[in-house]
Design a protein around this motif. Structure first.
Motif, PDB file in Angstrom:
ATOM      1  N   ILE A  40       0.831  -1.223   0.064  1.00 35.27           N
ATOM      2  CA  ILE A  40       0.072   0.075  -0.025  1.00 35.27           C
ATOM      3  C   ILE A  40       0.833   1.225   0.183  1.00 35.27           C
ATOM      4  N   GLN A  41       2.206   0.985   0.603  1.00 34.43           N
ATOM      5  CA  GLN A  41       3.159   2.083   0.342  1.00 34.43           C
ATOM      6  C   GLN A  41       3.681   2.357  -0.870  1.00 34.43           C
ATOM      7  N   GLY A  42       3.622   1.133  -1.801  1.00 38.23           N
ATOM      8  CA  GLY A  42       4.059   1.586  -3.028  1.00 38.23           C
ATOM      9  C   GLY A  42       4.698   0.222  -3.635  1.00 38.23           C
ATOM     10  N   ALA A  43       4.854  -0.050  -4.907  1.00 36.13           N
ATOM     11  CA  ALA A  43       5.215  -1.153  -5.516  1.00 36.13           C
ATOM     12  C   ALA A  43       6.708  -1.567  -4.951  1.00 36.13           C
ATOM     13  N   ARG A  44       6.899  -3.037  -4.846  1.00 34.51           N
ATOM     14  CA  ARG A  44       8.167  -3.364  -4.433  1.00 34.51           C
ATOM     15  C   ARG A  44       8.329  -4.645  -5.222  1.00 34.51           C
ATOM     16  N   ASN A  45       9.798  -5.061  -5.278  1.00 40.12           N
ATOM     17  CA  ASN A  45      10.350  -6.426  -5.921  1.00 40.12           C
ATOM     18  C   ASN A  45      10.261  -7.369  -4.493  1.00 40.12           C
ATOM     19  N   VAL A  46      10.547  -8.589  -5.054  1.00 41.15           N
ATOM     20  CA  VAL A  46      10.444  -9.631  -3.760  1.00 41.15           C
ATOM     21  C   VAL A  46      11.664  -9.388  -2.951  1.00 41.15           C
ATOM     22  N   GLY A  47      12.755  -8.997  -3.447  1.00 44.81           N
ATOM     23  CA  GLY A  47      13.980  -8.986  -2.649  1.00 44.81           C
ATOM     24  C   GLY A  47      13.897  -7.966  -1.644  1.00 44.81           C
ATOM     25  N   GLU A  48      13.048  -6.731  -2.024  1.00 41.63           N
ATOM     26  CA  GLU A  48      12.762  -5.617  -1.098  1.00 41.63           C
ATOM     27  C   GLU A  48      11.803  -6.220   0.105  1.00 41.63           C
ATOM     28  N   LEU A  67      -1.810 -14.004  -3.474  1.00 37.32           N
ATOM     29  CA  LEU A  67      -2.489 -12.515  -3.492  1.00 37.32           C
ATOM     30  C   LEU A  67      -2.806 -12.223  -5.046  1.00 37.32           C
ATOM     31  N   ARG A  68      -1.880 -12.893  -5.926  1.00 40.32           N
ATOM     32  CA  ARG A  68      -2.081 -12.639  -7.326  1.00 40.32           C
ATOM     33  C   ARG A  68      -3.343 -13.441  -7.848  1.00 40.32           C
ATOM     34  N   GLU A  69      -3.324 -14.585  -7.371  1.00 37.01           N
ATOM     35  CA  GLU A  69      -4.546 -15.346  -7.870  1.00 37.01           C
ATOM     36  C   GLU A  69      -5.865 -14.852  -7.592  1.00 37.01           C
ATOM     37  N   GLU A  70      -5.829 -14.124  -6.395  1.00 35.80           N
ATOM     38  CA  GLU A  70      -7.061 -13.526  -6.013  1.00 35.80           C
ATOM     39  C   GLU A  70      -7.331 -12.229  -6.529  1.00 35.80           C
ATOM     40  N   GLY A  71      -6.426 -11.662  -7.399  1.00 35.50           N
ATOM     41  CA  GLY A  71      -6.591 -10.356  -7.908  1.00 35.50           C
ATOM     42  C   GLY A  71      -6.177  -9.199  -7.158  1.00 35.50           C
ATOM     43  N   THR A  74      -0.896  -7.321  -8.764  1.00 37.61           N
ATOM     44  CA  THR A  74      -0.299  -7.361 -10.115  1.00 37.61           C
ATOM     45  C   THR A  74       1.003  -7.268 -10.187  1.00 37.61           C
ATOM     46  N   THR A  75       1.760  -8.049 -10.884  1.00 38.19           N
ATOM     47  CA  THR A  75       3.035  -7.969 -11.297  1.00 38.19           C
ATOM     48  C   THR A  75       3.565  -7.328 -12.500  1.00 38.19           C
ATOM     49  N   GLU A  76       4.819  -6.754 -12.673  1.00 33.18           N
ATOM     50  CA  GLU A  76       5.477  -6.162 -13.917  1.00 33.18           C
ATOM     51  C   GLU A  76       6.871  -6.564 -13.859  1.00 33.18           C
ATOM     52  N   ARG A  77       7.097  -7.123 -15.188  1.00 30.97           N
ATOM     53  CA  ARG A  77       8.836  -7.447 -14.996  1.00 30.97           C
ATOM     54  C   ARG A  77       9.541  -6.154 -15.383  1.00 30.97           C
ATOM     55  N   LYS A  78      10.435  -5.689 -14.452  1.00 31.37           N
ATOM     56  CA  LYS A  78      11.458  -4.707 -14.797  1.00 31.37           C
ATOM     57  C   LYS A  78      12.870  -5.349 -14.993  1.00 31.37           C
ATOM     58  N   PHE A  81      13.825  -8.126 -12.397  1.00 27.63           N
ATOM     59  CA  PHE A  81      13.042  -8.090 -11.205  1.00 27.63           C
ATOM     60  C   PHE A  81      11.566  -8.030 -11.475  1.00 27.63           C
ATOM     61  N   ILE A  82      10.722  -8.706 -10.551  1.00 25.89           N
ATOM     62  CA  ILE A  82       9.517  -8.735 -10.751  1.00 25.89           C
ATOM     63  C   ILE A  82       8.712  -7.686  -9.704  1.00 25.89           C
ATOM     64  N   ILE A  83       8.170  -6.844 -10.122  1.00 26.31           N
ATOM     65  CA  ILE A  83       7.481  -5.752  -9.015  1.00 26.31           C
ATOM     66  C   ILE A  83       6.203  -6.113  -9.073  1.00 26.31           C
ATOM     67  N   TYR A  84       5.627  -6.108  -7.597  1.00 27.27           N
ATOM     68  CA  TYR A  84       4.218  -6.239  -7.336  1.00 27.27           C
ATOM     69  C   TYR A  84       3.781  -5.049  -6.730  1.00 27.27           C
ATOM     70  N   SER A  85       2.454  -4.990  -7.145  1.00 24.62           N
ATOM     71  CA  SER A  85       1.797  -3.643  -6.574  1.00 24.62           C
ATOM     72  C   SER A  85       0.351  -4.083  -6.341  1.00 24.62           C
ATOM     73  N   LEU A  86      -0.400  -3.295  -5.475  1.00 24.78           N
ATOM     74  CA  LEU A  86      -1.756  -3.645  -5.429  1.00 24.78           C
ATOM     75  C   LEU A  86      -2.505  -3.176  -6.673  1.00 24.78           C
ATOM     76  N   SER A  87      -3.542  -4.230  -6.950  1.00 25.72           N
ATOM     77  CA  SER A  87      -4.415  -3.800  -7.906  1.00 25.72           C
ATOM     78  C   SER A  87      -5.961  -3.926  -7.865  1.00 25.72           C
ATOM     79  N   ASN A  88      -6.361  -3.826  -6.482  1.00 22.14           N
ATOM     80  CA  ASN A  88      -7.788  -3.776  -6.316  1.00 22.14           C
ATOM     81  C   ASN A  88      -8.350  -2.840  -5.227  1.00 22.14           C
ATOM     82  N   VAL A  89      -9.203  -2.049  -5.593  1.00 18.45           N
ATOM     83  CA  VAL A  89      -9.437  -0.644  -4.827  1.00 18.45           C
ATOM     84  C   VAL A  89     -10.113  -1.144  -3.802  1.00 18.45           C
TER      85      VAL A  89
END
Length: 109
Positions: A40-48, A67-71, A74-78, A81-89
């Motif tokens: 909720i504080q911002g997108a992060r990668n797995v290592g962080e 969390l990803r399967e339940e929607g 979301t993930t984004e590859r950079k 790194f795979i970056i995770y962020s919240l996707s559900n209001v």
């Protein structure tokens, strides 16, 4: 004053209750709640996330998968790194409420 016709029907309320139960089941895990608190504080990668939360990588990956399967995330590859962020209001609103109830320094404990 609300009229009886202003309230949702019982089938609609049942569907909403079912959705709420599914969300609460996902949130009913300490590691997943901690992950969502960080995201909720911002997108992060797995290592962080691993460093911040001191959750071992296999457990971390397992909980992120839920969390990803339940929607909820979301993930984004950079690069590598795979970056995770919240996707559900809804989860954002729930996490903000939980924070104000349980984590805010000014909340009643």
């Amino acid at each position: 004053m609300k009229l009886e016709t202003d309230f949702p029907s019982i089938p609609a309320m049942r569907a909403s209750a079912s959705r709420a139960c599914m969300m609460l089941k996902v949130l009913a895990n300490e590691d997943r709640l901690l992950l969502l608190c960080q995201l909720i504080q911002g997108a992060r990668n797995v290592g962080e996330l691993e460093a911040l939360l001191d959750i071992r990588q296999p457990t971390l990956s397992q909980q992120l998968t839920v969390l990803r399967e339940e929607g909820l995330v979301t993930t984004e590859r950079k690069g590598k790194f795979i970056i995770y962020s919240l996707s559900n209001v809804e989860v954002v609103e729930i996490m903000q409420t939980l924070y104000s109830l349980y984590c805010d320094k000014n909340s009643n404990k």
